[in-house]
Design an enzyme around this catalytic site. Structure first.
Site, PDB file in Angstrom:
ATOM      1  N   GLY A   1     -21.268 -21.726  40.820  1.00 49.37           N
ATOM      2  CA  GLY A   1     -21.020 -22.299  42.116  1.00 49.37           C
ATOM      3  C   GLY A   1     -19.953 -21.466  42.624  1.00 49.37           C
TER       4      GLY A   1
ATOM      5  N   CYS B   1     -12.156 -30.042  35.853  1.00 46.94           N
ATOM      6  CA  CYS B   1     -12.795 -31.059  36.719  1.00 46.94           C
ATOM      7  C   CYS B   1     -12.406 -32.675  35.846  1.00 46.94           C
ATOM      8  CB  CYS B   1     -14.141 -31.160  36.651  1.00 46.94           C
ATOM      9  SG  CYS B   1     -15.204 -30.796  35.130  1.00 46.94           S
TER      10      CYS B   1
END
Length: 444
Positions: A261, A371
């Site tokens: 991404g 994350c």
């Protein structure tokens, strides 16, 4: 007298039981997580089911893991002798059935009947099919009062809840766990015209610039997928690459790049991207995605710590981590990790951060992100790095760069998103993945 040929049989195989295949796949997925430590999503890769059944299986398995703590608490109260030993997939069968009874719009009798069928079909579980029937029927009959008595934080492991209380305080810790109980909406990063694509797809543009969809079918069937207008990316995951600022014409390294991404973001912004990851399988997916999007990047399959590398105008390191910030999308993470994993990962991050720093040209930027909700993998990691490396200075993040989310900027000037941010009356349309990112500049 010779045997005469027998007339063809008009007997046909029994018709498949509606919904049984979906329950079987959901049960196999949960059993893989609990018995073999497999990632929940692995069970659905290559599954040959009709789209409707596949969607139902994913829903059941997702709810089963999001509410695993509550379900386990209730089953424990209904089974005086505990889960029988050597009962094969019985635990997974009971968990997925309980998830349907308690949290999904499924008739109780269907959930019980199909669970009993699954137990009877397994050599190890069939002896306990009567137990499954009795437990699930009792749960269905008493679900309201039993569910009301479940502790509020039951769906988060106690060791993890304790960490979040210490890091974020009691109220925010509970807000994080509440956000993780709801399956999140689909977020998209678009190459251009976010408002237009939000209108076409029935979604809305978030303050951060991502498009969030209220509902969707199969992703490849959505308008714009085939023409490469957008890619799937949580709104929080789209923020770290933006911290590099204008990158057109710059040489940028995207380290630990898969699934891609951030590579797509950088390439779409005009950077000359080198995408590095050790997983050739994941890099194949990255390459396929770039092809669909009409974007280009140099792709390198290598272990970052062993890769000779080079120097770049900017470096983005999305380091391997405990992923506790992604529990809302990957609920099995909460139960797959242990406290000791965080220390081991923090050591790996320290070494990767040192490697990445050596690739930054003087005056260039380094963005480090994970994350994870754990300070050892975020704030503490960067503080220790800056103490060791006077050649780097923090470049504080501003709220204006991240859609005005002032609450996502730490006192030190780093980015810290939480699953409880971006509230909405519809819980499915609220929240972000938990991310940490720091922007550092090499002085000179």
């Amino acid at each position: 007298m010779p045997d005469l040929p027998r007339p063809p049989s008009d007997r046909r195989p029994p018709a498949p039981v509606p919904g049984l295949a979906a329950r079987a796949l959901a049960t196999a997925a949960i059993d893989g997580v609990l018995s073999r430590g497999e990632a929940l999503e692995e069970a659905f890769e290559g599954a040959r089911l009709e789209p409707r059944d596949l969607g139902l299986a994913r829903m059941i398995a997702g709810v089963s893991m999001r509410r695993y703590g509550s379900i386990g608490h209730l089953l424990e109260g209904l089974m005086a002798k505990g889960m029988p030993r050597k009962s094969g997939p019985l635990e997974a069968i009971l968990i997925t059935a309980a998830a349907q009874i308690l949290f999904l719009d499924v008739p109780d009798h269907a959930a019980v009947d199909l669970a009993v069928r699954l137990a009877r079909a397994d050599d190890r579980a069939q002896a306990f099919s009567g137990l499954a029937n009795a437990v699930l029927r009792k749960l269905a009959a008493e679900k309201a009062e039993r569910l009301a008595a479940v502790p509020a934080d039951a769906d988060t492991p106690s060791w993890l809840m304790g960490r979040w209380r210490r890091a974020y305080g009691e109220d925010r810790a509970h807000a994080i766990t509440a956000a993780q109980r709801t399956e999140p909406a689909l977020d998209l990063s678009v190459k251009a015209d976010a408002a237009g694509w939000a209108a076409r797809l029935g979604g809305r543009v978030l303050p951060t610039g991502s498009v969030r969809l209220a509902g969707h079918g199969a992703i490849p069937a959505l308008e714009g997928f085939g023409e490469g207008a957008w890619w799937v990316q949580d709104a929080a995951a789209a923020l770290p690459a933006r911290l590099l600022g204008p990158v057109a014409g710059l040489a940028v390294a995207d380290l630990c790049a898969a699934p891609g991404g951030k590579t797509a973001q950088l390439a779409a912004a005009g950077a000359a991207v080198t995408a590095v990851d050790r997983s050739e399988v994941r890099l194949t997916r990255l390459a396929d995605n770039l092809k669909r999007l009409g974007l280009q990047a140099e792709i390198v399959a290598a272990d970052l710590l062993a890769w000779p590398g080079g120097t770049f105008d900017a470096v983005l390191l999305d380091a391997p981590c405990s992923a506790t910030g992604t529990i809302r999308r990957h609920p099995d993470v909460a139960w797959a990790k242990a406290a000791h994993d965080i220390a081991a990962l923090a050591d790996l991050q320290r070494r990767m951060l040192a490697k990445a720093a050596g690739m930054v040209k003087p005056g260039g930027l380094l963005v480090y992100c994970t994350c994870s909700l754990e300070p050892e993998e975020g704030e503490e990691q960067v503080a220790a790095f800056l103490a060791r490396n006077p050649a780097f200075q923090r470049v504080p993040v501003t709220a204006a760069e991240i859609g005005g989310l002032a609450e996502a900027v730490t006192p030190a000037g780093d980015l810290r998103t939480l699953p409880s941010l971006l509230p909405d009356p519809d819980p499915a349309m609220a929240g972000l993945d938990g991310f940490f990112a720091a922007r550092l500049r090499r002085v000179g």
